[in-house]
Scaffold this motif. Structure first.
Motif, PDB file in Angstrom:
ATOM      1  N   VAL A 109      42.768  87.833  29.430  1.00 28.10           N
ATOM      2  CA  VAL A 109      41.434  87.244  29.400  1.00 28.10           C
ATOM      3  C   VAL A 109      40.931  87.088  30.835  1.00 28.10           C
ATOM      4  O   VAL A 109      41.689  86.744  31.733  1.00 28.10           O
ATOM      5  CB  VAL A 109      41.480  85.857  28.698  1.00 28.10           C
ATOM      6  CG1 VAL A 109      40.125  85.187  28.728  1.00 28.10           C
ATOM      7  CG2 VAL A 109      41.962  85.997  27.272  1.00 28.10           C
ATOM      8  N   VAL A 110      39.649  87.330  31.026  1.00 26.63           N
ATOM      9  CA  VAL A 110      39.024  87.144  32.341  1.00 26.63           C
ATOM     10  C   VAL A 110      38.911  85.652  32.621  1.00 26.63           C
ATOM     11  O   VAL A 110      38.489  84.884  31.753  1.00 26.63           O
ATOM     12  CB  VAL A 110      37.617  87.789  32.378  1.00 26.63           C
ATOM     13  CG1 VAL A 110      36.899  87.468  33.685  1.00 26.63           C
ATOM     14  CG2 VAL A 110      37.715  89.291  32.181  1.00 26.63           C
ATOM     15  N   ASN A 111      39.299  85.248  33.827  1.00 28.39           N
ATOM     16  CA  ASN A 111      39.119  83.854  34.232  1.00 28.39           C
ATOM     17  C   ASN A 111      38.305  83.818  35.530  1.00 28.39           C
ATOM     18  O   ASN A 111      37.865  84.849  36.019  1.00 28.39           O
ATOM     19  CB  ASN A 111      40.474  83.136  34.368  1.00 28.39           C
ATOM     20  CG  ASN A 111      41.357  83.758  35.429  1.00 28.39           C
ATOM     21  OD1 ASN A 111      40.893  84.155  36.497  1.00 28.39           O
ATOM     22  ND2 ASN A 111      42.635  83.857  35.148  1.00 28.39           N
ATOM     23  N   GLU A 112      38.129  82.615  36.064  1.00 29.65           N
ATOM     24  CA  GLU A 112      37.319  82.438  37.277  1.00 29.65           C
ATOM     25  C   GLU A 112      37.857  83.252  38.460  1.00 29.65           C
ATOM     26  O   GLU A 112      37.102  83.699  39.313  1.00 29.65           O
ATOM     27  CB  GLU A 112      37.278  80.961  37.676  1.00 29.65           C
ATOM     28  CG  GLU A 112      36.537  80.071  36.707  1.00 29.65           C
ATOM     29  CD  GLU A 112      35.028  80.194  36.816  1.00 29.65           C
ATOM     30  OE1 GLU A 112      34.530  80.642  37.863  1.00 29.65           O
ATOM     31  OE2 GLU A 112      34.359  79.833  35.842  1.00 29.65           O
ATOM     32  N   ASP A 113      39.182  83.428  38.518  1.00 29.25           N
ATOM     33  CA  ASP A 113      39.811  84.105  39.657  1.00 29.25           C
ATOM     34  C   ASP A 113      39.999  85.606  39.459  1.00 29.25           C
ATOM     35  O   ASP A 113      40.462  86.283  40.371  1.00 29.25           O
ATOM     36  CB  ASP A 113      41.172  83.463  39.943  1.00 29.25           C
ATOM     37  CG  ASP A 113      41.032  81.991  40.301  1.00 29.25           C
ATOM     38  OD1 ASP A 113      40.032  81.641  40.971  1.00 29.25           O
ATOM     39  OD2 ASP A 113      41.906  81.190  39.910  1.00 29.25           O
ATOM     40  N   THR A 114      39.666  86.112  38.293  1.00 34.58           N
ATOM     41  CA  THR A 114      39.845  87.539  38.030  1.00 34.58           C
ATOM     42  C   THR A 114      38.902  88.357  38.911  1.00 34.58           C
ATOM     43  O   THR A 114      37.702  88.100  38.952  1.00 34.58           O
ATOM     44  CB  THR A 114      39.564  87.868  36.549  1.00 34.58           C
ATOM     45  OG1 THR A 114      40.414  87.085  35.721  1.00 34.58           O
ATOM     46  CG2 THR A 114      39.786  89.345  36.264  1.00 34.58           C
ATOM     47  N   GLN A 115      39.475  89.314  39.604  1.00 32.69           N
ATOM     48  CA  GLN A 115      38.659  90.216  40.415  1.00 32.69           C
ATOM     49  C   GLN A 115      38.018  91.234  39.482  1.00 32.69           C
ATOM     50  O   GLN A 115      38.690  91.840  38.648  1.00 32.69           O
ATOM     51  CB  GLN A 115      39.515  90.925  41.457  1.00 32.69           C
ATOM     52  CG  GLN A 115      38.724  91.882  42.317  1.00 32.69           C
ATOM     53  CD  GLN A 115      39.601  92.679  43.268  1.00 32.69           C
ATOM     54  OE1 GLN A 115      40.809  92.647  43.191  1.00 32.69           O
ATOM     55  NE2 GLN A 115      38.966  93.411  44.154  1.00 32.69           N
ATOM     56  N   ILE A 116      36.714  91.421  39.616  1.00 35.14           N
ATOM     57  CA  ILE A 116      36.003  92.415  38.815  1.00 35.14           C
ATOM     58  C   ILE A 116      35.454  93.468  39.760  1.00 35.14           C
ATOM     59  O   ILE A 116      34.679  93.160  40.667  1.00 35.14           O
ATOM     60  CB  ILE A 116      34.869  91.778  37.986  1.00 35.14           C
ATOM     61  CG1 ILE A 116      35.444  90.726  37.034  1.00 35.14           C
ATOM     62  CG2 ILE A 116      34.119  92.845  37.199  1.00 35.14           C
ATOM     63  CD1 ILE A 116      34.399  89.988  36.222  1.00 35.14           C
ATOM     64  N   ILE A 134      30.907 101.249  44.974  1.00 31.94           N
ATOM     65  CA  ILE A 134      31.668 100.094  44.489  1.00 31.94           C
ATOM     66  C   ILE A 134      30.984  98.843  45.002  1.00 31.94           C
ATOM     67  O   ILE A 134      30.712  98.719  46.206  1.00 31.94           O
ATOM     68  CB  ILE A 134      33.127 100.159  44.967  1.00 31.94           C
ATOM     69  CG1 ILE A 134      33.786 101.422  44.408  1.00 31.94           C
ATOM     70  CG2 ILE A 134      33.888  98.910  44.537  1.00 31.94           C
ATOM     71  CD1 ILE A 134      35.158 101.694  44.945  1.00 31.94           C
ATOM     72  N   SER A 135      30.689  97.928  44.087  1.00 26.66           N
ATOM     73  CA  SER A 135      29.970  96.727  44.489  1.00 26.66           C
ATOM     74  C   SER A 135      30.481  95.510  43.724  1.00 26.66           C
ATOM     75  O   SER A 135      31.274  95.637  42.797  1.00 26.66           O
ATOM     76  CB  SER A 135      28.467  96.907  44.241  1.00 26.66           C
ATOM     77  OG  SER A 135      28.222  97.122  42.868  1.00 26.66           O
ATOM     78  N   GLU A 136      29.982  94.370  44.122  1.00 27.27           N
ATOM     79  CA  GLU A 136      30.324  93.120  43.450  1.00 27.27           C
ATOM     80  C   GLU A 136      29.647  93.104  42.082  1.00 27.27           C
ATOM     81  O   GLU A 136      28.492  93.508  41.942  1.00 27.27           O
ATOM     82  CB  GLU A 136      29.826  91.946  44.287  1.00 27.27           C
ATOM     83  CG  GLU A 136      30.078  90.599  43.671  1.00 27.27           C
ATOM     84  CD  GLU A 136      29.466  89.466  44.478  1.00 27.27           C
ATOM     85  OE1 GLU A 136      29.376  88.369  43.934  1.00 27.27           O
ATOM     86  OE2 GLU A 136      29.081  89.700  45.635  1.00 27.27           O
ATOM     87  N   PHE A 137      30.374  92.639  41.077  1.00 26.46           N
ATOM     88  CA  PHE A 137      29.811  92.541  39.741  1.00 26.46           C
ATOM     89  C   PHE A 137      29.077  91.206  39.633  1.00 26.46           C
ATOM     90  O   PHE A 137      29.677  90.148  39.713  1.00 26.46           O
ATOM     91  CB  PHE A 137      30.919  92.651  38.688  1.00 26.46           C
ATOM     92  CG  PHE A 137      30.404  92.729  37.287  1.00 26.46           C
ATOM     93  CD1 PHE A 137      29.745  93.845  36.850  1.00 26.46           C
ATOM     94  CD2 PHE A 137      30.569  91.662  36.421  1.00 26.46           C
ATOM     95  CE1 PHE A 137      29.252  93.925  35.553  1.00 26.46           C
ATOM     96  CE2 PHE A 137      30.091  91.729  35.129  1.00 26.46           C
ATOM     97  CZ  PHE A 137      29.429  92.865  34.686  1.00 26.46           C
ATOM     98  N   LEU A 172      39.788  93.488  36.554  1.00 29.78           N
ATOM     99  CA  LEU A 172      38.974  94.167  35.551  1.00 29.78           C
ATOM    100  C   LEU A 172      38.166  95.247  36.257  1.00 29.78           C
ATOM    101  O   LEU A 172      37.479  94.972  37.241  1.00 29.78           O
ATOM    102  CB  LEU A 172      38.033  93.168  34.862  1.00 29.78           C
ATOM    103  CG  LEU A 172      37.061  93.772  33.850  1.00 29.78           C
ATOM    104  CD1 LEU A 172      37.816  94.336  32.642  1.00 29.78           C
ATOM    105  CD2 LEU A 172      36.059  92.724  33.396  1.00 29.78           C
ATOM    106  N   ILE A 173      38.248  96.473  35.761  1.00 31.96           N
ATOM    107  CA  ILE A 173      37.504  97.588  36.331  1.00 31.96           C
ATOM    108  C   ILE A 173      36.409  97.971  35.335  1.00 31.96           C
ATOM    109  O   ILE A 173      36.701  98.271  34.177  1.00 31.96           O
ATOM    110  CB  ILE A 173      38.405  98.819  36.586  1.00 31.96           C
ATOM    111  CG1 ILE A 173      39.688  98.445  37.323  1.00 31.96           C
ATOM    112  CG2 ILE A 173      37.623  99.919  37.299  1.00 31.96           C
ATOM    113  CD1 ILE A 173      39.498  97.881  38.701  1.00 31.96           C
ATOM    114  N   ILE A 174      35.172  97.948  35.797  1.00 37.58           N
ATOM    115  CA  ILE A 174      34.042  98.412  34.990  1.00 37.58           C
ATOM    116  C   ILE A 174      33.473  99.619  35.719  1.00 37.58           C
ATOM    117  O   ILE A 174      32.927  99.498  36.815  1.00 37.58           O
ATOM    118  CB  ILE A 174      32.966  97.319  34.824  1.00 37.58           C
ATOM    119  CG1 ILE A 174      33.563  96.095  34.124  1.00 37.58           C
ATOM    120  CG2 ILE A 174      31.774  97.862  34.035  1.00 37.58           C
ATOM    121  CD1 ILE A 174      32.613  94.924  34.013  1.00 37.58           C
TER     122      ILE A 174
END
Length: 188
Positions: free
Chosen positions: A49-56, A70-73, A106-108
């Motif tokens: 699960v994605v949390n506050e600290d998960t890098q996206i 590549i940019s900030e989500f 998480l990679i989008i």
């Protein structure tokens, strides 16, 4: 007497076998009537699960120029608490997305049939009706005429004329274009 002992032993074995088979069939019928068996220990698979600290990581692949940006989500908060499967329902493959987890991040990845922002901002000088003109766009086939200058092509040195006609004068931004135009003004 030996025959009767042998006969009684065989009969006992035969009756024992028949009773064992009957008992096994009864147990099987009773067992299936109870429904599917549940494991004795509750082993639950841990859900990512994605949390506050998960890098996206947000990757945009522009197919026309081949660049990947590549940019900030920016929608990080909207994904907090969501599983990978829930996120894949929003960012679907038919819309050009690939979503996956890699090393806790998480990679989008989004594939776009377009030019990257950097290529869209390119400027080039071309000849237009005997004058130097400014075009903007990703390449010579997809650019747009912005304006025609007062600079006549014949006033420029032969090398500069050839560079303009061959499409060699391309600039990454407006400042670089303006610097070049100032230099060309010297020939008028």
């Amino acid at each position: 007497m030996k025959k009767s002992i042998l006969f009684i032993t065989a009969a006992v074995l035969l009756v024992g076998f028949a009773l064992g088979t009957l008992a096994a069939n009864l147990y099987k019928k009773i067992d299936t009537d109870r429904g599917p068996q549940k494991p004795v220990l509750g082993v639950e698979e841990k859900r990512w699960v994605v949390n506050e600290d998960t890098q996206i990581v947000y990757e945009q692949e522009y197919t026309r120029c081949g660049h990947v940006v590549i940019s900030e989500f920016k929608e990080h908060q909207s994904l907090v608490g969501k599983s990978l499967d829930e996120i894949k329902l929003v960012y679907r493959p038919e819309n050009g997305y690939q979503v996956y987890e890699q090393a806790g991040a998480l990679i989008i990845h989004q594939q776009l049939d377009a030019w990257c922002p950097q290529d869209q901002e390119k400027y080039r000088l071309k000849e237009y009706n005997g004058r130097v003109a400014i075009f903007k766009g990703p390449d010579a086939e997809h650019d747009v005429l912005l304006r025609v200058t007062r600079l006549p092509m014949e006033a420029l040195p032969e090398k500069v004329q050839n560079d303009i006609r061959c499409g060699n004068l391309v600039f990454d931004n407006e400042q670089a274009l303006n610097d070049a135009l100032e230099n060309l003004d010297e020939y008028v």
